[in-house]
Design a protein around this motif. Structure first.
Motif, mmCIF file in Angstrom:
data_model
loop_
_atom_site.group_PDB
_atom_site.id
_atom_site.type_symbol
_atom_site.label_atom_id
_atom_site.label_comp_id
_atom_site.label_asym_id
_atom_site.label_seq_id
_atom_site.Cartn_x
_atom_site.Cartn_y
_atom_site.Cartn_z
ATOM 1 N N PHE A 240 44.670 36.007 57.962
ATOM 2 C CA PHE A 240 44.104 35.718 56.648
ATOM 3 C C PHE A 240 44.446 36.839 55.680
ATOM 4 N N VAL A 241 44.543 36.460 54.409
ATOM 5 C CA VAL A 241 44.711 37.452 53.346
ATOM 6 C C VAL A 241 43.345 38.059 53.070
ATOM 7 N N MET B 19 55.040 36.235 47.720
ATOM 8 C CA MET B 19 54.256 37.227 46.997
ATOM 9 C C MET B 19 53.894 38.365 47.951
ATOM 10 N N LYS B 20 53.504 39.503 47.369
ATOM 11 C CA LYS B 20 52.974 40.594 48.176
ATOM 12 C C LYS B 20 51.510 40.310 48.468
ATOM 13 N N PHE C 252 38.049 33.873 48.951
ATOM 14 C CA PHE C 252 38.859 34.589 49.919
ATOM 15 C C PHE C 252 40.309 34.705 49.435
ATOM 16 N N GLY C 253 40.953 35.806 49.802
ATOM 17 C CA GLY C 253 42.380 35.953 49.551
ATOM 18 C C GLY C 253 42.742 36.716 48.300
ATOM 19 N N GLU D 235 52.386 42.475 53.575
ATOM 20 C CA GLU D 235 53.469 41.501 53.707
ATOM 21 C C GLU D 235 54.142 41.337 52.347
ATOM 22 N N GLU D 236 55.454 41.489 52.313
ATOM 23 C CA GLU D 236 56.184 41.420 51.040
ATOM 24 C C GLU D 236 56.547 39.995 50.634
ATOM 25 N N LYS D 237 56.590 39.082 51.599
ATOM 26 C CA LYS D 237 57.025 37.710 51.304
ATOM 27 C C LYS D 237 56.053 36.694 51.889
ATOM 28 N N TRP D 238 54.768 36.934 51.675
ATOM 29 C CA TRP D 238 53.750 35.992 52.137
ATOM 30 C C TRP D 238 53.769 34.759 51.225
#
Length: 335
Positions: free
Chosen positions: A58-59, A1-2, A91-92, A18-21
């Motif tokens: 962390f996101v 996911m982005k 979070f996130g 990040e495009e592929k987290w």
């Protein structure tokens, strides 16, 4: 996911898209929310800078709104269904998907947009506990409350909610946000010069303590709601009435430095440094606050200002906008 990820503390360029987290893996009792919006809050900038420690990477974010895309058996037993419109604070949230415990979900009723609902889990709930409980009952209806920074964000909500609770409100704001602040129903507004490129006003441009004492007939305010921090700590304490309380909840101008407790002796003052988690300690308290806010929204008693939206690809721009003091309401990422 982005997703927008912080790998190390720093300025806004520490927000990496990040495009592929990895998409979160659900545990029983959680649901997967497909985010439509993520709220941008000052606390997110504190996490990014390392002021409030987090484990890296962390996101970013801790406020979101969207649609339930996947459930688990325990979540379904709690009545959550795929397709439910929800808001939450975990979070996130700076991501396409977030795993959220079902107990943290706030149902979004028809007639309330997801953009508006995304303002609720952090900003509006923070404003709610500040004006209802953080003052420990030391202010009563008809008494004066000073709220700093009513031109944007959390304290827009707080000013309106304080009036709904029956307090008399003095608000401070910058000249550039006076048009918004004037719509909030404050009894008195102290308008300050702006500090170019900052998220706070010039608190030395007006003698605020003198104005407060003039307005209150020399009594002062029974409660001061202060998210500004370093620039206002002395103003806030000196604006208190006898046995009044200084509620310090934010650090927009820098963290409040340590000060001797003897500083409060002038009027036997109180001080508290609260946080939202201690005022939403269980599901019942969370829902009780949210229900009152949703009711005010549906009745038209709260006017929510969604100021600006950024895409996740503009992550740094969103933080820069907030920290530069440009916002006149809620700032969101469109996920």
């Amino acid at each position: 996911m982005k997703a927008v990820v912080v790998h190390e503390p720093g300025a806004s360029d520490a927000l990496i898209v990040e495009e592929k987290w990895p998409t979160p893996k659900l545990q029983d009792g959680q649901v997967m929310v497909k985010n439509e919006y993520a709220g941008i809050n000052f606390i997110d900038t504190y996490h990014r800078k390392g002021l409030y420690p987090r484990d890296f990477p962390f996101v970013g974010g801790q406020e979101g709104g969207g649609v339930v895309a996947e459930t688990t058996p325990k979540a379904e037993a709690d009545g959550v269904k795929v397709g439910d419109r929800v808001a939450y604070s975990v979070f996130g949230s700076y991501a396409e998907y977030t795993a959220v415990p079902s107990g943290k979900l706030l149902p979004v009723p028809e007639g309330v947009g997801l953009d508006v609902a995304t303002c609720l889990p952090v900003q509006s709930l923070t404003a709610h506990y500040l004006v209802t409980d953080a003052h420990a009952g030391l202010i009563k209806e008809g008494e004066w409350m000073l709220i700093h920074g009513v031109g944007g964000g959390t304290c827009q909500w707080a000013a309106t909610m304080a009036k709904l609770r029956g307090y008399k409100v003095i608000g401070t704001c910058s000249k550039g946000k006076a048009d918004v602040a004037e719509t909030l129903g404050c009894d008195e507004l102290i308008v300050l010069d702006e500090v170019e490129g900052k998220s706070f006003e010039d608190y030395e441009s007006v003698d605020i303590v003198a104005k407060v004492m003039e307005i209150t007939g020399g009594v002062g305010c029974k409660a001061v709601i202060d998210g500004i921090g370093l620039s206002t700590v002395d103003i806030s304490i000196d604006s208190l009435a006898r046995r009044g309380i200084f509620v310090s909840f934010g650090n927009a101008s820098g963290a409040v430095p340590a000060f001797p407790v003897l500083r409060l002796i002038g009027k036997s003052g109180f001080v508290t440094r609260p946080k939202l988690l201690d005022y939403t300690v269980d599901r019942a308290e969370l829902v009780s606050r949210a229900d009152e806010i949703m009711g005010w929204l549906k009745e038209g008693k709260l006017n929510v200002q969604v100021d600006k939206e950024f895409g996740l690809d503009q992550a740094s721009d969103g933080h820069d906008y907030l920290e530069a003091g440009k916002s006149k309401g809620k700032v969101l990422y469109k996920c």
